[in-house]
Design an enzyme around this catalytic site. Sequence first.
Site, PDB file in Angstrom:
ATOM      1  CB  SER A  55     -39.099 -29.135  16.892  1.00 51.20           C
ATOM      2  OG  SER A  55     -40.263 -28.610  16.298  1.00 51.20           O
ATOM      3  CE  LYS A  58     -38.958 -28.624  12.545  1.00 53.02           C
ATOM      4  NZ  LYS A  58     -40.005 -28.707  13.555  1.00 53.02           N
ATOM      5  CB  SER A 120     -37.999 -24.788  14.778  1.00 56.14           C
ATOM      6  OG  SER A 120     -38.392 -26.089  15.156  1.00 56.14           O
TER       7      SER A 120
END
Length: 382
Positions: A55, A58, A120
Amino acid sequence: MGLRSTFLTTAFAASLMASTSFAIDTTAREAFMVDVKTGHVLLEKDADVSMPPASMSKLMTLYLVFERLKDGRLTLDDKFTVSERAWRKGGAASGSSTMFLEPRQKVRVEDLIRGIIIQSGNDACIVVAEALAGSENNFAIEMTEKAAELGMENSTFANATGWPDPGQRMTARDLSILAKSLIEEYPEYYKFFAQKNFKYNGIRQSNRNPLLYKTMGADGLKTGHTSEAGYGLTSSAERKGRRLILVVNGLNSVRARSGESERLMEWGFREFNNYALFQKGEEVTRAELWLSDKQSVGLVIDQDVEVTLPRKSRRKMKVSVKYEGPIPAPVKQGQQLAKVVISAPDVKDIEIPLYAAEDAGRLGFVGRLGAALKSIIWGVTG
């Protein structure tokens, strides 16, 4: 004529070191730490090894959102529609990190930003990707292109979320470049990274960045975890005007991610400090001239120079000015004539160019003849 070397004052000699990281052991599989202002690397471990960023990728999704907000293509109040795909692949239906969006729901951009950072949310990332590029595949192409533009030489993207994919790869160094870009280019939106919780659709979730809950000046950025990647964190903290960025990945638990990130960040602030060396336009020393209407010319630096060095090494630095001299006239203002060379045991030398502060003309024929005779008879130059 020959190489001239002039040692500067001890104040200068105490104020610089080469940009070389000092060793500290870490249980992270990959790690990288840098001082944002000076670019000095404090720590690197397999920093250029390709790794699954989970993640933490991101951050590039957010960068492309912030870019559009800054140039006016987007506003925080714009709304995007949640597709069936975003709900199924990235939402509660998939069991992944989620903002708990519902199909056909219209969501404000500001809420999507918070959902990506704090929760997230994979669903939020897919909604953004589809809205901005038509599809997540197209958005991933844009992510890869932007990475190259930012100098992230080893980053490729296959999706907007960090979902496991062979084409989703970054390095610890590249993540630090991306973090620095977010901090410096989008300060008005970087503040979102410091928010500790967010409630959406009646569900409150907390930011997973463990450093935000410690009194250490942390204000960003993003965690990551998959079974392949392990536990990772791209973080940043600021103290007394000094900001560090730390990237760790490949840790074996949430607890290890928290403890190791805190330990390394504290080490960076404790063992190193920043020191101002030169101001732009400052005369560092003077260079002797040959066959000139002036005996010497000032040597100036063309930029402010602030450096990072270990506190314990500060007194061991040696700083000298080197040039081939005496320098033959004529000399033009702004002409590079010399360099500052900084050396110390166990660190690489660093060189900073120095330039002529003013013009210096050449002597006429009679003057040159007299100077030549002086040099022959008395060994006098000038």
